[in-house]
Design a protein around this motif. Structure first.
Motif, PDB file in Angstrom:
ATOM      1  N   LYS A 104     -25.580  82.012  38.327  1.00 57.08           N
ATOM      2  CA  LYS A 104     -25.404  81.230  37.101  1.00 57.08           C
ATOM      3  C   LYS A 104     -24.274  81.804  36.248  1.00 57.08           C
ATOM      4  CE  LYS A 104     -30.037  79.232  36.620  1.00 57.08           C
ATOM      5  NZ  LYS A 104     -31.238  79.177  35.789  1.00 57.08           N
ATOM      6  N   MET A 161     -21.075  80.753  37.948  1.00 57.52           N
ATOM      7  CA  MET A 161     -20.791  79.339  37.685  1.00 57.52           C
ATOM      8  C   MET A 161     -20.278  79.142  36.270  1.00 57.52           C
ATOM      9  SD  MET A 161     -24.084  77.618  39.600  1.00 57.52           S
ATOM     10  CE  MET A 161     -23.734  76.005  38.918  1.00 57.52           C
ATOM     11  N   GLU A 162     -20.846  79.895  35.381  1.00 60.12           N
ATOM     12  CA  GLU A 162     -20.351  79.795  34.002  1.00 60.12           C
ATOM     13  C   GLU A 162     -18.900  80.292  33.897  1.00 60.12           C
ATOM     14  OE1 GLU A 162     -20.457  78.580  30.188  1.00 60.12           O
ATOM     15  OE2 GLU A 162     -22.047  78.305  31.694  1.00 60.12           O
ATOM     16  N   ARG A 167     -16.719  77.570  35.299  1.00 55.75           N
ATOM     17  CA  ARG A 167     -16.534  76.487  34.322  1.00 55.75           C
ATOM     18  C   ARG A 167     -15.573  76.911  33.197  1.00 55.75           C
ATOM     19  NH1 ARG A 167     -22.278  76.182  35.056  1.00 55.75           N
ATOM     20  NH2 ARG A 167     -22.857  74.314  36.267  1.00 55.75           N
ATOM     21  N   GLN A 192     -13.127  73.737  41.157  1.00 53.14           N
ATOM     22  CA  GLN A 192     -14.184  72.716  41.284  1.00 53.14           C
ATOM     23  C   GLN A 192     -14.955  72.872  42.598  1.00 53.14           C
ATOM     24  OE1 GLN A 192     -15.333  70.593  39.120  1.00 53.14           O
ATOM     25  NE2 GLN A 192     -13.819  70.902  37.505  1.00 53.14           N
ATOM     26  N   LEU A 243     -17.199  75.720  42.197  1.00 56.11           N
ATOM     27  CA  LEU A 243     -18.325  75.364  41.335  1.00 56.11           C
ATOM     28  C   LEU A 243     -19.355  74.541  42.103  1.00 56.11           C
ATOM     29  CD1 LEU A 243     -19.567  75.434  38.535  1.00 56.11           C
ATOM     30  CD2 LEU A 243     -18.268  73.359  37.961  1.00 56.11           C
ATOM     31  N   GLY A 244     -18.853  73.617  42.940  1.00 52.98           N
ATOM     32  CA  GLY A 244     -19.785  72.837  43.769  1.00 52.98           C
ATOM     33  C   GLY A 244     -20.546  73.718  44.750  1.00 52.98           C
ATOM     34  N   GLU A 248     -23.100  75.577  42.867  1.00 46.35           N
ATOM     35  CA  GLU A 248     -24.241  74.741  42.521  1.00 46.35           C
ATOM     36  C   GLU A 248     -25.154  74.526  43.735  1.00 46.35           C
ATOM     37  OE1 GLU A 248     -22.563  71.224  40.933  1.00 46.35           O
ATOM     38  OE2 GLU A 248     -22.246  72.081  38.909  1.00 46.35           O
ATOM     39  N   ASP A 249     -24.506  74.301  44.902  1.00 45.15           N
ATOM     40  CA  ASP A 249     -25.322  74.160  46.118  1.00 45.15           C
ATOM     41  C   ASP A 249     -26.095  75.443  46.415  1.00 45.15           C
ATOM     42  OD1 ASP A 249     -24.377  71.605  46.390  1.00 45.15           O
ATOM     43  OD2 ASP A 249     -22.805  72.142  47.836  1.00 45.15           O
ATOM     44  N   LEU A 268     -26.940  77.627  44.263  1.00 45.26           N
ATOM     45  CA  LEU A 268     -27.999  77.755  43.248  1.00 45.26           C
ATOM     46  C   LEU A 268     -29.210  76.896  43.593  1.00 45.26           C
ATOM     47  CD1 LEU A 268     -28.903  78.895  40.544  1.00 45.26           C
ATOM     48  CD2 LEU A 268     -27.767  76.942  39.417  1.00 45.26           C
ATOM     49  N   GLN A 269     -28.944  75.681  44.088  1.00 47.33           N
ATOM     50  CA  GLN A 269     -30.065  74.826  44.491  1.00 47.33           C
ATOM     51  C   GLN A 269     -30.879  75.473  45.609  1.00 47.33           C
ATOM     52  OE1 GLN A 269     -31.174  72.023  43.120  1.00 47.33           O
ATOM     53  NE2 GLN A 269     -29.639  72.186  41.509  1.00 47.33           N
TER      54      GLN A 269
END
Length: 483
Positions: A369, A372-373, A376, A428, A431-432, A435-436, A438-439
């Protein structure tokens, strides 16, 4: 026809009747030596000195003499030919001689009868005395026989009563032991029921469940054997009581017979209470002989001994059964507890590992996280330089005429915009990917948390509920039925 000297029947005359003649005319009537009719008279006695008496014919039938008076029926005595003589002197002498001889014969017979009777009385007295002595001796022997069999029956009865009491005690112990097996069986069944509440992957047929099923089978098998022996004990008690009843009845009969025969043995000719009982010797109320009588009692004793032997063997079998079943149940109880201990340790270790993985996953999620921050923020930071470069290019496209030159500045602006767009695209993409990832971490965290809850539930069931109930097991004394 009437005998001479018998009273004549009374005759009645009726007025107006014509009298008939009772006797025939003298000229036609037969005469006899004494002037009486010649009709023969029967001889009444066989003695030679007894005179012959004759019956007089009074007249015709009674029908022809009706209406005559007594004076007309017979002629007057004075009209008879001569007086009637009953006996002769010879008859008189013969009568006296006969009476004398008869008297001498009677006296001689009486003397012989008196002597014979005296001898007969003496002989019969001695014979009666000997018979009575023999009978008294036989009664004494009979009393002794009854006393012997009474002692045998009493000894056997005491042994049978003791055996019945011992078998009753063992049966009660067996009943108590059978009742004590209900609690362990209920605990086993509740443990199986509680373990059915495990969820997920932990709902597994592990060694604990197998041992619990084996324990339930062992307890049921022990209960079945106990019930079977309990039924045998009840049947054996019934048989023992029947044999005891036969012995008691035989003993009671022996006591009554002993009392009666002893009284008979003590009776003497001078005893009170003796009396005549006519025809009692013809009454045969016996149903046995000495051989069958002794065989009957011996059969009762042998039957009682056989029942006692079978009862003692059954008691030994029950004692062995109680020991064997107690050992089997306690051994299986220990096996189940050991299996629970191992399973609890395995579950606790699995839970610890899951907790470790969950902690690392949570840490990784936190780091991801933050990454990712940062991505971003980097993307946001690239926005304004891109805007500047694109704004510069846009403004330079409005240069007039030949001023639209592909100069170094323009080349650089184009290169800058392209670089910045590639950087943003790369950010990007990262980041994707983040996110994956992280999921996936969140999903792993959810799985770990669920698995942790499953392990915690299984651990609670095995450690708290099941082992909490299995802390106490009936003691060996209780399983043997002593308490």
């Amino acid at each position: 026809m009437e005998l001479l000297g018998s009273p004549l029947p009374t005759l009645y005359t009726h007025p107006g009747s014509t009298p008939a003649k009772f006797l025939p005319p003298i000229s036609t009537a037969p005469s006899s030596k004494n002037g009486f009719p010649s009709s023969p008279l029967p001889q009444s006695l066989s003695h030679p000195w007894v005179p012959r008496a004759t019956n007089l014919t009074i007249g015709p039938s009674s029908k022809s003499s009706q209406g005559l008076t007594p004076s007309e029926a017979l002629p007057p005595i004075s009209s008879r030919a001569a007086p009637f003589t009953r006996y002769t002197p010879g008859d008189w002498h013969r009568s006296n001689l006969t009476n004398s001889k008869a008297s001498e014969t009677s006296r001689r017979n009486a003397e012989l009868l008196t002597a014979d009777t005296s001898r007969l009385i003496q002989d019969k007295y001695q014979e009666t005395r000997k018979t009575q002595v023999k009978t008294t001796k036989k009664l004494g022997e009979r009393v002794n026989d009854i006393k012997f069999w009474k002692s045998q029956l009493r000894q056997e009865l005491d042994k049978m009563i003791g055996e019945n009491n011992a078998l009753t005690d063992v049966t009660k112990r067996l009943e108590r032991a059978l009742a004590k097996t209900e609690a362990p069986l209920q605990v086993t069944q509740e443990c199986l029921l509680h373990r059915e509440k495990r969820v997920g992957i932990d709902l597994v047929c592990d060694d604990v469940e197998k041992q619990l099923l084996v324990e339930a089978d062992v307890i049921r098998s022990c209960q079945e054997r106990m019930r079977r022996y309990l039924d045998q004990a009840e049947a054996r008690l019934t048989s023992n009581r029947m044999a005891q009843h036969e012995v008691e009845r035989d003993l009671a009969n022996k006591q009554v017979a002993h009392c009666i025969d002893d009284q008979c043995h003590q009776l003497r000719n001078t005893s009170d209470g003796i009396s005549y009982y006519q025809g009692v010797e013809r009454v045969d109320a016996t149903i046995s002989v000495p051989e069958s009588w002794a065989k009957f009692t011996d059969k009762n004793i042998l039957r009682s001994q056989s029942e006692r032997a079978a009862s003692a063997q059954l008691r030994d079998n029950i004692e062995n059964l109680l020991v064997v079943t107690a050992n089997e149940m306690r051994r299986q109880f220990s096996c189940v507890n050991v299996a629970f201990t191992h399973r609890i340790a395995e579950t606790a270790e699995a839970k610890r590992r899951i907790q470790d993985h969950l902690g690392k996953t949570l840490q990784e999620i936190f780091q991801l996280k933050r990454t990712m921050e940062a991505i971003r923020k980097a993307i946001r930071d690239k926005g304004r330089p891109l805007k500047v470069a694109q704004t510069r290019l846009d403004k330079r496209t409005r240069r007039p005429s030949m001023e639209l030159c592909w100069d170094t500045a323009h080349l650089r602006l184009v290169s800058e915009v392209c670089e910045m767009e590639e950087t943003l695209q790369s950010l990007q993409q990262r980041l994707g990917d983040a996110e994956d990832t992280l999921q996936r971490l969140v999903h792993a965290k959810s799985v770990l948390e669920h698995d942790l809850a499953v392990k915690a539930n299984s651990l609670f069931i095995d450690q708290e509920k099941c082992m909490g109930m299995r802390k106490a097991f009936p003691s060996t004394v209780r399983l043997l039925g002593y308490v």
